[in-house]
Enzyme design. Structure first.
Site, short mmCIF file in Angstrom:
data_model
loop_
_atom_site.label_atom_id
_atom_site.label_comp_id
_atom_site.label_asym_id
_atom_site.label_seq_id
_atom_site.Cartn_x
_atom_site.Cartn_y
_atom_site.Cartn_z
CG ASP A 181 -1.81 -1.17 1.31
OD1 ASP A 181 -1.73 -2.05 0.44
OD2 ASP A 181 -2.61 -1.25 2.26
CD GLU A 410 -0.80 -6.10 9.26
OE1 GLU A 410 -0.85 -5.57 10.39
OE2 GLU A 410 -1.40 -5.64 8.27
C1 9WN Z 1 -6.08 -2.26 2.44
C2 9WN Z 1 -5.43 -7.34 4.41
C3 9WN Z 1 -4.71 -6.25 3.65
C4 9WN Z 1 -3.57 -6.79 2.76
C5 9WN Z 1 -2.72 -5.66 2.18
C6 9WN Z 1 -2.22 -4.81 3.34
C7 9WN Z 1 -3.41 -4.26 4.13
C8 9WN Z 1 -5.45 -2.90 3.69
C9 9WN Z 1 -5.33 -1.88 4.80
O1 9WN Z 1 -4.19 -5.34 4.62
O2 9WN Z 1 -4.18 -3.41 3.28
O3 9WN Z 1 -6.34 -3.25 1.48
O4 9WN Z 1 -6.38 -1.53 5.36
O5 9WN Z 1 -4.22 -1.42 5.10
O6 9WN Z 1 -1.42 -3.78 2.87
O7 9WN Z 1 -1.64 -6.19 1.45
O8 9WN Z 1 -4.12 -7.53 1.72
O9 9WN Z 1 -4.51 -8.13 5.10
#
Ligand code: 9WN
Length: 446
Positions: A181, A410
């Site tokens: 992200d 995570e």
């Molecule tokens: C936005 C769910 C997701 C992962 C992504 C990670 C994070 C979300 C957030 O969490 O993104 O999609 O709210 O930050 O960056 O890779 O799929 O685990």
């Protein structure tokens, strides 16, 4: 770091299984009960890859549930929302995306609420591996014949509607799409985006995580603006004026690896594998032609608004190691870069998400430096593919030890190995199960 012995591995397997079972909601697995209480696209693919070792049928179900949220134009949304979770539990929530109305022309489902953007296409890869874990059960349930047309439509969407530059690579149109992200690689492109007013949204992520680990408010305001613009253009790729349009190496490498898996699935269901193999070949040539940087020994993302490569070195640029048939000189250069000063494979914990020597490196903040388990898993597979068994084995041992010690964090601070972000994170547990399986196979081959 030695590979954990059989006793520790049994303990780790049990703990990882608990995480996945606790995060199972009846039809799919949430990445985390607290921070991410819905189904996420690439998470579910990684989760299925782990689940297949302990519950192959549930792994099939995981993917089928996600594919049930697919849009008519072929896109698999990055989130499939669980209607029983309160709207305020995660932002952006269904009332922001308005998929069933704003996405109607693009074929968004009318019953399931989803986001309108996508995530990396790990799904065909996962489906094939899930099938191989228990082919008899897969045949009995008609798993491959059911998922094949949906996966083929997904890849078609990415290779046509998302080939924004006409260069045979798929573009991402939001920083959430490549899954990395807030990588510093997106900073320049993101700076062109007018932030949404700060009072127009309320972040829910900070209820569960430290603000120092997460993207900033300014990043969020720009994420919101990009998603709003896409939504207000009915999620139509041709009509949306994309202020953010990037060809990302790991997104495309995963598409290519998945296209190879789709060819295997096609063969198994009696469909034509040739078209998938040809698409994989064309995309591999485009990946090298458009994104390979011989001077840096790494793949670089390309900004389609400026037409220029993005100079930052991110773990995304190493992920193409997983591409079948990558020329040997490129694979060797990537292995060299992974071991070099920017990523220090084997000397720091896992693989940092961003260049350790860069000014923008941040050891704690999300994708701006910390080591993530899914990218380590991908690099591990790339190392195995290219005959780097020693480095792969060391990375695997590090992964398993860190997953356990951190309580399935995570991500990690790369220098200390301390856990960051949420704990009991599903893909960390799932991919640990997969690497444990690889250890067991290694033992039985000895
Ligand atoms: C936005 C769910 C997701 C992962 C992504 C990670 C994070 C979300 C957030 O969490 O993104 O999609 O709210 O930050 O960056 O890779 O799929 O685990």
């Amino acid at each position: 770091m030695p590979t954990p012995d059989a006793g520790r591995r049994a303990h780790l397997r049990q703990a990882a299984t608990h995480v996945l079972f606790d995060n199972w909601t009846g039809a799919a697995t949430v990445p985390s009960r607290a921070l991410y209480p819905h189904q996420w696209s690439w998470d579910s693919a990684f989760i299925a890859i782990g689940l297949r070792h302990i519950a192959p049928r549930r792994a099939q179900r995981e993917l089928e549930t996600l594919l049930g949220a697919q849009w008519g134009d072929g896109r698999i949304p990055h989130i499939a929302f669980n209607p029983s979770v309160p709207l305020g539990a995660y932002f952006p929530s269904p009332d922001f995306w308005r998929s069933s109305t704003a996405g109607r022309n693009a074929g968004a489902p009318s019953t399931t609420q989803t986001s309108g953007i996508v995530q990396p296409p790990v799904h065909a890869l996962a489906a094939w591996q899930v099938h191989l874990a228990d082919p008899a059960e897969s045949r009995r349930r008609g798993f491959l014949p059911r998922v094949y047309p949906r996966l083929a439509a997904w890849h078609r969407y990415l290779s046509t509607s998302r080939d924004l530059a006409g260069g045979s690579l798929a573009a991402v149109v939001h920083p959430w799409e490549p899954g990395l992200d807030n990588s510093p690689c997106w900073d320049e492109a993101l700076a062109r985006v007018e932030p949404a007013p700060r009072q127009s949204f309320r972040r829910a992520d900070l209820d569960h995580s430290s603000a120092a680990d997460r993207p900033t408010d300014l990043d969020y305001a720009r994420y919101v603006r990009l998603a709003t613009t896409y939504r207000d253009h009915a999620y139509d790729d041709a009509r949306t004026p994309h202020a953010f349009a990037i060809e990302d190496p790991s997104f495309n490498a995963l598409l290519i690896a998945s296209e190879h898996a789709l060819a295997a699935i096609a063969r198994a269901v009696g469909a034509d594998a040739g078209a998938h193999l040809r698409r994989a070949e064309t995309a591999t040539a485009a990946l090298i032609d458009r994104l390979w940087d011989p001077a840096g020994g790494i793949f670089l993302a390309r900004d389609l608004v400026t037409g220029e490569p993005i100079a930052g070195h991110s773990v995304s640029g190493l992920v193409p190691l997983i591409v079948p048939g990558l020329p040997q000189d490129i694979a060797s250069a990537l292995v060299g870069t992974a071991h070099g000063p920017r990523f220090r494979l084997g000397q720091v914990h896992l693989v940092p998400s961003y260049d350790l020597t860069a000014k923008k490196f941040d050891a704690n903040r999300y994708w701006r430096g910390p080591s993530w388990f899914n990218t380590a898993w991908l690099i591990h597979h790339g190392l195995v593919r290219h005959g780097e068994a020693g480095a792969a084995g060391r990375l695997r041992a590090q992964f398993l030890t860190a997953a356990y010690r951190s309580g399935f964090a995570e991500y990690l601070e790369p220098y200390t190995g301390e856990g960051r972000g949420i704990r009991r994170f599903s893909w960390t547990a799932a991919l640990a199960l997969d690497l444990l399986h690889a250890c067991d196979e290694g033992d039985s081959a000895r």
